[in-house]
Design an enzyme around this catalytic site. Structure first.
Site, PDB file in Angstrom:
ATOM      1  N   ARG A 236       2.015 -18.017  55.182  1.00 35.05           N
ATOM      2  CA  ARG A 236       1.011 -17.141  55.784  1.00 35.05           C
ATOM      3  C   ARG A 236       0.720 -15.995  54.820  1.00 35.05           C
ATOM      4  O   ARG A 236       1.635 -15.409  54.229  1.00 35.05           O
ATOM      5  CB  ARG A 236       1.490 -16.584  57.135  1.00 35.05           C
ATOM      6  N   ASP A 260      -1.738 -20.407  48.494  1.00 33.45           N
ATOM      7  CA  ASP A 260      -2.657 -21.224  49.288  1.00 33.45           C
ATOM      8  C   ASP A 260      -3.175 -20.440  50.487  1.00 33.45           C
ATOM      9  O   ASP A 260      -4.099 -20.891  51.159  1.00 33.45           O
ATOM     10  CB  ASP A 260      -1.950 -22.504  49.760  1.00 33.45           C
ATOM     11  N   GLU A 265      -9.147 -14.526  54.706  1.00 28.79           N
ATOM     12  CA  GLU A 265      -9.660 -15.813  54.250  1.00 28.79           C
ATOM     13  C   GLU A 265     -11.052 -16.061  54.838  1.00 28.79           C
ATOM     14  O   GLU A 265     -11.204 -16.017  56.059  1.00 28.79           O
ATOM     15  CB  GLU A 265      -8.705 -16.936  54.667  1.00 28.79           C
ATOM     16  N   HIS A 283      -6.419 -22.500  51.401  1.00 27.68           N
ATOM     17  CA  HIS A 283      -5.678 -22.850  52.622  1.00 27.68           C
ATOM     18  C   HIS A 283      -5.826 -24.350  52.907  1.00 27.68           C
ATOM     19  O   HIS A 283      -6.243 -24.765  53.989  1.00 27.68           O
ATOM     20  CB  HIS A 283      -6.181 -22.025  53.814  1.00 27.68           C
TER      21      HIS A 283
END
Length: 334
Positions: A236, A260, A265, A283
């Site tokens: 996260r 990632d 985001e 992600h």
């Protein structure tokens, strides 16, 4: 009793056919919100018997208005976008799918690690422009004999470990919730957090986002890591203080990072954008064609279990089921 209704708050899937096929076993209809806003979600969920959710925020106020809802099933592993306390108070069980993408995320973790250590993306970007300069990527160190520290040792890092060991890496882990025997059986040494960040050549984050993990990787921690160390995060975004990470990279306190997930985001104005020492992926570590089918299927199966009067397999708040039973049949017939 009318037809059972299952609302979908938001979807990242090409279609919802796998979930629809599972829900057809109990004759349930599926309704997808037009957009992931509270108002649009409540339009389809206010009188629904269940809610399926991916990334949309499900607040206490929304839960209070979903008076027929018996289960909120997340298409995913974490449930930090659902107000668990409010769901429990309302007698709504919240479920997750903790085992749908362990192959994909563990593979992605190793892919990021290899890309960082071998400087693949940096070398590729120069080679594509005709700069055939091996000297630009030195030094590169051998993987064998280096230490990989796994922060968290749940299903995903337990699969990362044997893949990493195949490259000759020594694997250590920090996880206060996992017994020593689990790590030992996997050939992994369990150590404390301070020791892990001090000795690891590569640190990979696999913890859920909780109050105690938010900002866990901050300026103080980066100072304690090796200046040659690499950081990987497929868990996260808010676990890492991104401004502190950028500063640590600028100051030579770390060699690089691969993320990632980010706090925002998609990112806008992040100090980690456009850097040669940072790899960013959108992600996507959870993704494969197969994993999305598995995710939809398993989340929908939890809905079927609860609406059929069975226990779900992966409840976050099983006490909500007891709370609902204690309220009696009047509540069930609402």
């Amino acid at each position: 009793m009318g037809q059972l209704m299952v609302a979908v708050a938001d979807s990242v899937f090409p279609n919802l056919d796998p979930a629809r096929a599972v829900l057809s076993k109990i004759g349930a209809a599926l309704r997808l919100a037009e957009k992931p806003t509270a108002e649009a979600i409540l339009q389809v969920a206010r009188d629904a018997d269940a809610l399926l959710v991916t990334y949309a925020k499900i607040t206490a106020d929304m839960i209070r208005q979903m008076q027929h809802c018996r289960i909120i099933a997340r298409f995913g592993i974490g449930v930090d976008n659902v107000d668990i306390a409010a769901a429990t108070d309302a007698g709504v069980v919240v479920t997750r799918v903790p085992d749908y993408c362990i192959d994909e995320v563990s593979d992605h973790t190793l892919a990021l690690l290899l890309a960082l250590v071998r400087k693949i993306l940096f070398a590729n970007s120069r080679a594509r422009t005709g700069r055939w300069e091996m000297s630009a990527v030195v030094p590169i160190h051998r993987l064998r004999g280096r230490i990989l520290g796994l922060v968290g040792f749940g299903r995903i890092p337990q699969l990362v470990a044997p893949k990493a060991r195949a490259f000759g890496l020594k694997v250590v882990t920090y996880d206060p919730y996992v017994p020593h025997g689990v790590a030992t059986a996997a050939g992994v040494e369990k150590i404390d957090f301070a020791e892990l960040v001090r000795i690891s050549d590569y640190v990979s984050i696999h913890t859920p986002l909780m109050p105690e993990t938010q900002g866990l990787f901050n300026a103080e921690v980066f100072l304690r890591m090796k200046p040659t160390a690499y950081l990987i995060n497929t868990a996260r975004g808010p676990i890492v203080d991104e401004a502190a990470l950028a500063h640590a990279l600028d100051a030579g306190q770390l060699a690089g990072a691969a993320l990632d997930v980010l706090s925002q985001e998609p990112p806008t104005g992040s100090p980690l954008l456009g850097r040669d020492d940072v790899i960013l992926t959108p992600h996507m570590s959870f993704y494969s064609v197969e994993s999305l089918v598995e995710l939809q299927t398993k989340a929908a199966e939890e809905v079927v279990r609860v609406l059929s009067g069975q226990m779900p397999r992966n409840p976050i708040n099983p006490e909500a089921l007891k709370s609902r039973r204690e309220r009696g049949p009047a509540m069930e017939s609402n």
